[in-house]
Write an enzyme that holds these catalytic residues in place. Structure first.
Site, PDB file in Angstrom:
ATOM      1  N   GLY D 150       0.831  -1.196   0.000  1.00 31.30           N
ATOM      2  CA  GLY D 150       0.000   0.000   0.000  1.00 31.30           C
ATOM      3  C   GLY D 150       0.865   1.245   0.000  1.00 31.30           C
ATOM      4  O   GLY D 150       2.068   1.200   0.307  1.00 31.30           O
ATOM      5  N   CYS D 151       0.265   2.358  -0.330  1.00 32.23           N
ATOM      6  CA  CYS D 151       1.020   3.608  -0.450  1.00 32.23           C
ATOM      7  C   CYS D 151       1.521   4.090   0.911  1.00 32.23           C
ATOM      8  O   CYS D 151       2.706   4.405   1.072  1.00 32.23           O
ATOM      9  CB  CYS D 151       0.184   4.673  -1.134  1.00 32.23           C
ATOM     10  SG  CYS D 151      -1.477   4.876  -0.448  1.00 32.23           S
ATOM     11  N   TYR D 152       0.633   4.150   1.907  1.00 33.70           N
ATOM     12  CA  TYR D 152       1.069   4.569   3.238  1.00 33.70           C
ATOM     13  C   TYR D 152       2.099   3.606   3.823  1.00 33.70           C
ATOM     14  O   TYR D 152       3.117   4.045   4.376  1.00 33.70           O
ATOM     15  CB  TYR D 152      -0.120   4.677   4.196  1.00 33.70           C
ATOM     16  CG  TYR D 152      -1.039   5.850   3.976  1.00 33.70           C
ATOM     17  CD1 TYR D 152      -0.573   7.158   4.063  1.00 33.70           C
ATOM     18  CD2 TYR D 152      -2.390   5.668   3.717  1.00 33.70           C
ATOM     19  CE1 TYR D 152      -1.434   8.241   3.894  1.00 33.70           C
ATOM     20  CE2 TYR D 152      -3.263   6.736   3.548  1.00 33.70           C
ATOM     21  CZ  TYR D 152      -2.780   8.028   3.644  1.00 33.70           C
ATOM     22  OH  TYR D 152      -3.623   9.098   3.488  1.00 33.70           O
ATOM     23  N   THR D 154       4.279   1.791   2.305  1.00 37.85           N
ATOM     24  CA  THR D 154       5.569   1.975   1.654  1.00 37.85           C
ATOM     25  C   THR D 154       6.358   3.107   2.303  1.00 37.85           C
ATOM     26  O   THR D 154       7.513   2.947   2.714  1.00 37.85           O
ATOM     27  CB  THR D 154       5.375   2.268   0.146  1.00 37.85           C
ATOM     28  OG1 THR D 154       4.767   1.127  -0.461  1.00 37.85           O
ATOM     29  CG2 THR D 154       6.697   2.573  -0.538  1.00 37.85           C
TER      30      THR D 154
END
Lengths: 345, 345, 345, 345
Positions: D150-152, D154
């Site tokens: 996921g972006c967060y 990462t």
């Protein structure tokens, strides 16, 4: 009618003061003073006043000459610039509301350490009252020298006061992650404030070093009766206005969101401008108003309380609160001239 | 006190109406009606009303049942939705102010051609008054059915009226290049209105086909006494609010900027909300106000006049003008409840 | 490999040049020169180059000392600053690509009238080639001194060239209403470019007086073989990048949108960077690319043609076109190093 | 050449994958699949591909029929939609890179608790490799089923890995205050993602309840060898792209900023895409790149470490990392096709 003067009327906080006072039924503004724009028509700087306020901004000397015509002086200057003028006004019996930082810290040493400026009238520090209206109302009523709080401290102290007053959290666990729109940087020609440098980006700044830290700690210390140290990190957000303060602390007991929310509602039950909401606050719902919305949430998994508060940095975080304080100092109803609803979208 | 009802209170124009009327000293709002949010607390949709307006939105049926309690009905619905409700209200002696498009065009045919909807009460078209207050004040005073102008037509007609009234330009040369913030698209869940689709971009839309074209032409035709055809191109701008209309026309004579500016100042000398400025208008100076700023410039090299007008599309371009019209219809001073200054920054 | 030097590398156009050349397979940059940031690491100014370009910016003197190491010099300086340096480079056999305005206008008089600066090497004006690549390719191949077009002229001339070349419009009817992001104002510490002054607003500027007007007229004149006067109005839009030029002209004949679109497609059929699209262009679809999208629409009601073109002002409107010209001057394929797609969202 | 297929190519992550793969020298895209836009030309949805990618999007059935033509399948679908398609692809010997959440959590129970969806192929969970490339490179090389982070997570895991690996902080003290641009919400027609609802505002969301929490905890747990619980609060920021993760933790020892920075630089010394910077990170310096910038600061007054990391949520936080993983899985150099510099301004 209260006769008022404004020093520093063409910065953003100054302009908001003009905006609010123009519609205030009990105030006459006698002069608008400006360093950068002396002798300029106010509406040439702020076109929204075209045909509404066409006064010529005066310089400091002319402003001082008019001190005998006013009851209250608002000062919206950078740090270190208020000393002389404050003394002059007080000596003439004019009440002073300083929107800058020069009288917020009770300790000359702490001021000098964080601001890097010699304090030139520390004899007034004892006299100055910290103007977070909701927490200091009685002292404000008696005050002649009011230190209007910083924008971040306003949002943050209001967010944390109830749990500290009630001794619910570990005072060593407090972390404040705050976010502000660009107007917080003032109306200065800095490259870092250009549209093209701020838009489509977010950054922290002043990490572990921002000058609002001792102000927050001082006032939280008074509320809790203990020595408080916090971690405070401000961030710059690509929007004109608004502050969100996201505050974290470890609960001493196992409490629910609902319990704490009720405690907050009770704490602020007599405060018109503080709304403890059931959901999560957003800056847009207070933009253009003097309101502070507060939301709370217990993270059961870590037993932390997360308190989120939002204000308009230029209003409750500066000029609106200054007027709220003026109302209090002059015996007017606190919300006089401040009952506007946030403008959305 | 005037008792008012609002149909379509949760769209952006509706919400702005709520915002203005809340501070209007002569109006009581008796109900807030909403199609999408019936039975929902108004402050759950618009958090800025938390603790201020906690009414439950009613559905259409309940709204209609309350028509006997009101003096004026504001309708803020999409085109084609106002016919039945307008008839019901008028039959009960309630004055109607329609913020939508259904009664703006005098011709049933033109309406049906541009909107692609059958007009279901064209017998009312003759009765309806076009509510550009500054140009139609006397008729508005007598009106029971007021067609509140579109946002682009408001900015554009105000920009062009003085030169057309004075017969100064070639009527075949008029080009209108208009720009609007995204709130003009309404509060609808369209992908094209997403933040990520609008931010950091600009586009024209409705090129040579926008429905505000016949409205502009109809009213400019009345002012000039001639059949007018314009080129009108709207553009979408990454901002919440504001319309700028940049209008071009060829001068018949060799006139100066100063001459034309004076003519504009004279034309609008009795109109509080129209400010003819000496410089170039910017939408920020009217955002959040009911004002229209107009600037003019003669391009000597081409002998064209360029007229630039700015409004807040949700206020002077919608709800503010609706209230201005209500004031006029009910014999109040035109600016009652509308004297707020634009909010900057 | 082509050895290149960059004067003015820390302005926005300069930085974009660095960005493009860094990935250009045939170019070595020998020095980055900067007036404001001499002796500073490039990545301290633009953090996106951290660990990628860590060169120290040199001052002008050091840059000049390195002229003997380079084949081409890019100059990105304000008007009036390129004269001496251009002469020096040309004398050493270095090809010059000037992104500024000093060699765009063929007439010393017109330059001096519009820019208010004395032209100090008008003997070079005859030699300079106007670098709108698509329209001037053959001359560019032979050129040693290339005047890279302004951002507005690039978008506008590309929009109007086909109809003027084909003599389809009344040359007295041309109106250009252009819109630009804030990066067009450069990286200068001006209050008018602050985030808080640009965000949530739109304004025209330089109305009937912008310096790009004679540049547009000069080149349209060459295309049409006639003396052309246009009305040109730029606007400032709250976004970082992008230009939209909305152009209006009266058609001499009764032509369809489809006919004109085909004519445009044919006109640009060999031009990789020009895309004549079927719909309406939006700046976001070219942001970060060297492309120009053009859309056309005939307004049958007024028999006007509306041509809309979009570019990224910093790329096709400045540095991308400069590299396109360099490729052409050095016999490389025109699109070398320029084939990136726009970044959306 | 690697033959690739993309499922979900018209969401923002899908489109960024198209953008990156188009310029990747070792990849052929065999099909673009879309649920919402099947049978539509890709460039009609994303105009930046006009004249560049003119493929017709296929539906799921047609995509599945082409599995025998591909070596790798990228899936960019909402949670719960990848199960069947993943099994089909793996059965045909196609490597799968899932950008969604379905294979990130190792525990079926935790997945079902946080996502509220039954996991329909938990037999694959053991097989799936968590694709935070820098931390998992060797496993990724062997993997056929890659769960792209996921972006967060990462941004956050990269920020915290070095101090947890080195056992420097109290694991019960970790607070993550993260901020994301609106593209993180996807390309869905939600009112809450409208321009007018997001612009000029900031809000927390998913407070103490966001689904990326267990993903962060799982991976930090692996690094530290301990059971980790964090407080994680995401915020929505008015910008298209970018994530900033501001992480707080209490240091066990008295360490300096410099000491920790060196430790970070050493930890990431072989990782091209991770730049440990000396100052404070800003999202604009990584926007449009696959880079992660990390800055650290010790707050001496509270002995906390503050780690700030920034990524482009659509690139390093989604599609760029997916390609980085593909490169790793297929034995290419990790940075192939990913060496672009952030686009500023």
């Amino acid at each position: 009618m209260i006769n008022a003067g404004i020093i520093g009327s063409t910065g953003y906080a100054g302009e908001q003061l003009v905006w609010i006072l123009h519609n205030h039924s009990k105030v006459n503004v006698k002069f608008y003073s400006s360093y950068s724009y002396a002798n300029t028509n106010f509406s040439e700087i702020y076109g929204n006043y075209y045909g509404v306020i066409e006064d010529i901004c005066v310089d400091m000397e002319e402003a001082i000459n008019k001190f005998n015509e006013i009851d209250v002086l608002f000062i919206a200057l950078p740090q270190g610039k208020s000393f002389e003028i404050t003394k002059k006004a007080l000596n003439l019996g004019v009440k002073v509301i300083d929107l800058g930082a020069d009288f917020r810290l009770n300790s000359k040493n702490i001021y000098e350490n964080w601001y890097g400026i010699e304090h030139q009238c520390d004899e007034l520090l004892e006299k100055a009252v910290y103007g977070l209206t909701e927490l200091n109302r009685e002292k404000i009523k008696q005050s002649n020298l009011l230190a209007n709080p910083g924008c971040y401290p306003t949002a943050t102290i209001l967010a944390l006061a109830p749990i500290l007053k009630n001794n619910l959290v570990d005072i060593n666990s407090i972390i404040i992650d705050a976010k502000s729109g660009v107007s917080g940087s003032g109306r200065n020609a800095n490259i870092s404030s250009l549209f093209t440098e701020c838009n489509e980006s977010i950054k922290p700044y002043g990490v572990a070093a921002h000058r609002h830290t001792p102000e927050i700690e001082q006032e939280l210390g008074k509320i809790s009766g203990k020595n408080i140290k916090v971690s405070f990190t401000p961030h710059l957000i690509p929007m004109n206005r608004g502050i969100l303060s996201t505050c974290y602390a470890s609960l001493k007991l196992d409490l629910t969101t609902e319990y704490i929310r009720e405690l907050y509602k009770d704490f602020y039950k007599n405060d018109y401008f503080i709304k403890v909401i059931n959901g999560i606050p957003e800056t847009r719902w207070v933009r253009g108003s003097n309101l502070c919305h507060i939301g709370v949430k217990v993270d059961k998994r870590t037993n932390r309380i997360i308190v989120m508060s939002v204000i308009d940095n230029l209003i409750k975080g500066a000029s609106g609160q200054a007027v709220q304080n003026m109302n209090t100092m002059f015996g007017l109803e606190e919300k006089t001239g401040l009952e506007f609803i946030a403008m959305a979208p």
